[in-house]
Enzyme design. Sequence first.
Site, PDB file in Angstrom:
ATOM      1  N   ASP A  49       0.821  -1.205   0.000  1.00 40.82           N
ATOM      2  CA  ASP A  49       0.000   0.000   0.000  1.00 40.82           C
ATOM      3  C   ASP A  49       0.857   1.258   0.000  1.00 40.82           C
ATOM      4  O   ASP A  49       0.519   2.257  -0.644  1.00 40.82           O
ATOM      5  CB  ASP A  49      -0.929  -0.001   1.213  1.00 40.82           C
ATOM      6  CG  ASP A  49      -2.096   0.963   1.053  1.00 40.82           C
ATOM      7  OD1 ASP A  49      -2.642   1.052  -0.076  1.00 40.82           O
ATOM      8  OD2 ASP A  49      -2.465   1.632   2.026  1.00 40.82           O
ATOM      9  N   CYS A 140     -10.628   3.991  -4.959  1.00 41.08           N
ATOM     10  CA  CYS A 140      -9.712   4.022  -3.819  1.00 41.08           C
ATOM     11  C   CYS A 140     -10.278   4.872  -2.685  1.00 41.08           C
ATOM     12  O   CYS A 140     -10.063   4.580  -1.511  1.00 41.08           O
ATOM     13  CB  CYS A 140      -8.347   4.551  -4.260  1.00 41.08           C
ATOM     14  SG  CYS A 140      -7.078   4.410  -2.979  1.00 41.08           S
ATOM     15  N   TYR A 144     -12.740   2.246   0.233  1.00 35.44           N
ATOM     16  CA  TYR A 144     -12.146   2.286   1.580  1.00 35.44           C
ATOM     17  C   TYR A 144     -13.107   2.912   2.580  1.00 35.44           C
ATOM     18  O   TYR A 144     -13.211   2.472   3.731  1.00 35.44           O
ATOM     19  CB  TYR A 144     -10.815   3.036   1.551  1.00 35.44           C
ATOM     20  CG  TYR A 144      -9.632   2.142   1.291  1.00 35.44           C
ATOM     21  CD1 TYR A 144      -8.649   1.951   2.263  1.00 35.44           C
ATOM     22  CD2 TYR A 144      -9.489   1.460   0.087  1.00 35.44           C
ATOM     23  CE1 TYR A 144      -7.563   1.122   2.041  1.00 35.44           C
ATOM     24  CE2 TYR A 144      -8.409   0.631  -0.146  1.00 35.44           C
ATOM     25  CZ  TYR A 144      -7.455   0.464   0.822  1.00 35.44           C
ATOM     26  OH  TYR A 144      -6.381  -0.374   0.608  1.00 35.44           O
ATOM     27  N   TYR A 168     -10.284   4.592   8.274  1.00 37.55           N
ATOM     28  CA  TYR A 168     -11.117   4.665   7.076  1.00 37.55           C
ATOM     29  C   TYR A 168     -12.613   4.719   7.376  1.00 37.55           C
ATOM     30  O   TYR A 168     -13.405   5.088   6.497  1.00 37.55           O
ATOM     31  CB  TYR A 168     -10.790   3.490   6.158  1.00 37.55           C
ATOM     32  CG  TYR A 168      -9.384   3.586   5.639  1.00 37.55           C
ATOM     33  CD1 TYR A 168      -9.033   4.573   4.723  1.00 37.55           C
ATOM     34  CD2 TYR A 168      -8.385   2.736   6.095  1.00 37.55           C
ATOM     35  CE1 TYR A 168      -7.732   4.693   4.260  1.00 37.55           C
ATOM     36  CE2 TYR A 168      -7.077   2.851   5.635  1.00 37.55           C
ATOM     37  CZ  TYR A 168      -6.763   3.828   4.721  1.00 37.55           C
ATOM     38  OH  TYR A 168      -5.476   3.960   4.276  1.00 37.55           O
ATOM     39  N   GLU A 210      -9.341  -3.076  -6.587  1.00 42.72           N
ATOM     40  CA  GLU A 210      -9.359  -3.000  -5.125  1.00 42.72           C
ATOM     41  C   GLU A 210      -9.459  -4.406  -4.529  1.00 42.72           C
ATOM     42  O   GLU A 210      -8.752  -4.748  -3.585  1.00 42.72           O
ATOM     43  CB  GLU A 210     -10.526  -2.123  -4.653  1.00 42.72           C
ATOM     44  CG  GLU A 210     -10.335  -0.637  -4.891  1.00 42.72           C
ATOM     45  CD  GLU A 210      -9.201  -0.061  -4.060  1.00 42.72           C
ATOM     46  OE1 GLU A 210      -8.965  -0.550  -2.935  1.00 42.72           O
ATOM     47  OE2 GLU A 210      -8.544   0.881  -4.533  1.00 42.72           O
TER      48      GLU A 210
END
Length: 225
Positions: A49, A140, A144, A168, A210
Amino acid sequence: MAPLDPRFTEQLWNAIVPIYDAILEHPFVSGLTDGRLPRDRFAFYVVQDAIYLRTFARALSVLASVAPDAKTTRMFNHHASDAIAVEQSLHDGFLAELGLHPEQIEKTEASPNARAYCDFLMASTTSQPFHEGLAAVLPCYWIYQRVGQHLLPKGSPEPLYQRWIETYGGEQFDEVVRQVLSLTDKIAPTLTDAQRLRMSERFVVGTRYEWMFWDAAYRLQRWPV
């Protein structure tokens, strides 16, 4: 053009519901809340990440440079800076607790799935119109946010995973995502049906990436040769 009904972002979400459901069912994501996710899988994810975020920040900077107005330019420049500063801080804490060092990130190669995702983001933002680049980076943000909000009520017995969920699933990240969703709904009515279709296609592909990103971490994905 007349405003779309329903909101375009709702149409986008409806297009990826099966993928999102698969994300929630993936053992990497479900393992965050029940504490069963092996720490070596989470460590793999954190390193990958960090590598991914460099490209994500560059993609946001590209969008800022071709944005339709000054407000949007400022927003994406701010988000690009935060993608490095805020999440790097989070990663640094994770790395220390996982017994890793920042130097290991420099020596680690992007996994096949991460590399493909990064290439997709750069191709979408550098060689396609602004609205397609926007659709490519949206997963993204949005995935999340939704995953974090879904997991937040469940929590985690593992403090490391609980911090990830709170990041998140929290209000600060929620506000950032709302800015991008608002921009998407603002731009959509100015586009043709064909242009909105291309946005939807980019959004679906990004959402698939993802899932693939978490799957790569769970499988400790390496290059086969």
